[in-house]
Scaffold this active site. Sequence first.
Site, PDB file in Angstrom:
ATOM      1  N   CYS A   1      -6.717   1.457   2.936  1.00 19.83           N
ATOM      2  CA  CYS A   1      -7.600   2.630   2.996  1.00 19.83           C
ATOM      3  C   CYS A   1      -7.385   3.545   1.798  1.00 19.83           C
ATOM      4  O   CYS A   1      -8.272   4.295   1.418  1.00 19.83           O
ATOM      5  CB  CYS A   1      -7.382   3.390   4.291  1.00 19.83           C
ATOM      6  SG  CYS A   1      -7.989   2.479   5.705  1.00 19.83           S
TER       7      CYS A   1
ATOM      8  N   GLU B   1       0.867  -1.190   0.000  1.00 18.39           N
ATOM      9  CA  GLU B   1       0.000   0.000   0.000  1.00 18.39           C
ATOM     10  C   GLU B   1       0.893   1.226   0.000  1.00 18.39           C
ATOM     11  O   GLU B   1       1.908   1.278   0.721  1.00 18.39           O
ATOM     12  CB  GLU B   1      -0.898   0.027   1.241  1.00 18.39           C
ATOM     13  CG  GLU B   1      -1.688   1.347   1.323  1.00 18.39           C
ATOM     14  CD  GLU B   1      -2.841   1.332   2.295  1.00 18.39           C
ATOM     15  OE1 GLU B   1      -2.840   0.509   3.218  1.00 18.39           O
ATOM     16  OE2 GLU B   1      -3.750   2.166   2.118  1.00 18.39           O
TER      17      GLU B   1
ATOM     18  N   ASN C   1     -12.341  -2.788   0.809  1.00 15.42           N
ATOM     19  CA  ASN C   1     -11.300  -2.963   1.817  1.00 15.42           C
ATOM     20  C   ASN C   1     -11.892  -2.580   3.160  1.00 15.42           C
ATOM     21  O   ASN C   1     -12.410  -1.474   3.295  1.00 15.42           O
ATOM     22  CB  ASN C   1     -10.126  -2.031   1.512  1.00 15.42           C
ATOM     23  CG  ASN C   1      -9.169  -1.895   2.683  1.00 15.42           C
ATOM     24  OD1 ASN C   1      -8.446  -2.829   3.002  1.00 15.42           O
ATOM     25  ND2 ASN C   1      -9.179  -0.744   3.337  1.00 15.42           N
ATOM     26  N   GLU C   2     -11.871  -3.473   4.110  1.00  9.75           N
ATOM     27  CA  GLU C   2     -12.328  -3.143   5.470  1.00  9.75           C
ATOM     28  C   GLU C   2     -13.686  -2.458   5.448  1.00  9.75           C
ATOM     29  O   GLU C   2     -13.878  -1.410   6.071  1.00  9.75           O
ATOM     30  CB  GLU C   2     -11.343  -2.199   6.162  1.00  9.75           C
ATOM     31  CG  GLU C   2      -9.998  -2.785   6.366  1.00  9.75           C
ATOM     32  CD  GLU C   2      -9.124  -1.989   7.317  1.00  9.75           C
ATOM     33  OE1 GLU C   2      -9.416  -0.818   7.576  1.00  9.75           O
ATOM     34  OE2 GLU C   2      -8.141  -2.557   7.797  1.00  9.75           O
TER      35      GLU C   2
END
Length: 787
Positions: A230, A26, A354-355
């Site tokens: 994120c 990331e 994502n999440e």
Amino acid sequence: MCDATITVQTKNRVKPLGDLFGIFFEDLNHAADGGLYAEMVQNRSFAFSPADHPDYHAMTAWDVVQRGKSLCACHVESHTRRHPNNPNYLVLEVLQEGPGAGIRNSGYNTGIPLQQGAIYCFSMYARRLTAGESPVYIRLESMEGTVYSEVPLTIDSHGWKQYGAQFISTATDFSGRLTVIAREKLSLAIDMVSLFPKDTFLGQENGLRKDIAQMLADMKPKFLRFPGGCLVHDGSLDEKDRTSLYRWKNTLGRPEDRPPKRNSWGYNQTLGLGYYEYFCFAEAIGAKPLPVLPAGYDPHHKRIVPLDELEPWIADALDLIEFANGSPESKWGAKRAEMGHPEPFGLEYLAIGNEEVGEPFFERYAVFHRRIKARYPDIRLINSASPFAAGSEYDRGWKSARDSGSELIDEHYYCSPEWFLANMHRYDQLDANGPGVFLGEYASWGNQWGNALVEAAYMIGLEKAPAVALACYAPLLCNADYINWKPDMIWFDNHRVYGTANYYVQKLFMKHQGDMLLQTDMEGFAEPVTIPADLTGGLEICTTYARVAYSEISINHNGQDRTVGDYEAVEGKTSYRICETSGDFTLRFTACKSEFCNAVSECGGQGVEIRFAIKDADNYMSFILGGWQNQDCFIRSVINGRGSDLTQSLFSMEPSTVYSCELSVMENRVFCKVNHEVLVETICKPQILEPLYVSSGIEEASGDIIVKAVNVREHTVSAMLRLSGSGHGMHKVDIHQMRYALHEENSFEEPERVKPVYSEEWVTGETDERRFPPHSLTVLRYQKTEL
Ligand code: AHR
């Protein structure tokens, strides 16, 4: 003679290990720009902006230099831009002749890292705004202006044109500068000023920093998850916005034509390391690509694409698959071929989200899933199980995965080593016929050997669990001068890089993963050591950054009722101790957050916080209501300063609204009610330290048997290791062992203090007596030898 035996049933294959261990890249901590991406110039196209970071401006990382009597003026313009995506360029006017005036770039960290004798490739777009042929001088310099290399360039074009040069640095200097100056009067427009080392990973142009990329390649990861995190799902919904969610199509084409974007971790991303480059890198290191796409939903800011406007987002997913796998005759396959890769990349996995938390994501996921499967039934789709190891959103993710038929579901958790020790068997009973687990982010809050050791034991459990398919540690990379998040697996600055203890554990597990898990039977070992959760200690109201009125506080402690009264939590005020508890209790209160205190900026995202089982400032449990941007309710355990969110559910506290709350501890069960409904509930599990964590596998091509053993305890464990069914010949045993004190760690100064030590031995027959030292990871690779 040992009493304990480990029997590896070499003929009994239990499950394929497939693509189990991979890496997750990331772009946070300047992992891409100023990191893996080898560009040495920061803000190469004068595109930085306060939208990326409040301190940024178009001249960030650039200085104006005026040597001797030379004078110049510089300003950033955008009306005759080189490319529609790239608005800014610099106008340099040299107003007075002399030794030189112009601009210089300070790169990342301490500067541009130069190695004596190394070659550097410079390029720049420029156009001449005045007549004449006087050159500009491109220099590699020291911070003080000592010239290490200089190339004159004549900017002869009145339209945008790319100019290039190569340098050999005459000195080693990690605080170097790249300078563009002119001695005579002239006026130039300049854009996309770039400097790469020639020696990039695999010598590629627009390439990767060799030292960092090589460390990743050396791990032999089975997959590469990218580009976040994120980073993927935080932003606006308009792909043209500078602050948009990560949209992969923005990252294609020539690097100089890619639009400047805000990185949601608070800096600028050039996108020079884009999707094409990620796919190429994955291929180069033998890892399967695993991209993550946003689903038209930003859970951080609750930005949601209406369902009837989802089509472009679905198209992004379908087009990505075509880009990766389509023939060069297809629309997106042609773009891949145009960029230099006619052969398909062989995409097998695709993650949506994502999440993710909240029903809007899962509504959208179902649409993505249906549409992608209708066109590409073989793509293995990955759903999302929130950023928590348990709770309502975690459950919602799993339900969605089961309902949709997702092949995999992405779990994330960052927890204390003690949490990992309490959860070693988390996946043992999970049905292998349902969605598989993709543990897409995990870490135990530290880079010491003690952290890596616990993670190693956990990875043994991941290998053995029937339903776990993929796992990767996070985050991967951190530039030590730009930390967004720590711990991280690999640390670097502009010229150094080192792997943490965690890196070496991950690398051992990847290099020695094996293809099939073998049955391993253990007998005669000591009993596990059990450390129960201790829920006794102080009980406090801990809201210190928000204005919350706590009223009607009362406690029932071991059956006795007591009225406590009221308490007004005010910003800056210290916490309020209610009592000490030992045994069961229920705390009741009402809470009302001030009407002036709803925005995150005003209250630091804090609402109700009650701490209990407090031993000291670093060891306690916590009940949080309206925490993290006023979005969540948690039960959190903090051990030695390291937090683990044991469970979570969504909850926002409305200002000026009275909530009736209850926090109860009953033996090892903790639950919290809000307005008489249980909102979060958890069992505080004991830590269990088993005598030895062992797995075994076989690598089919070589026939090698691999045994991994982790001893998290303080005493040596001896065992007779039996390779049942392996015959009576000789085995060469490659031994990779890590054995350190728990606090030891690597650093720039001692980059390899903690790393595997290699030795080899020979054993005859099926048995091998082994000693597993305290706090050690041992990887044994048995190679059968024909005599
Ligand atoms: O790995 C760091 C961050 O942790 C990731 O961006 C996110 O997915 C998680 O919250």
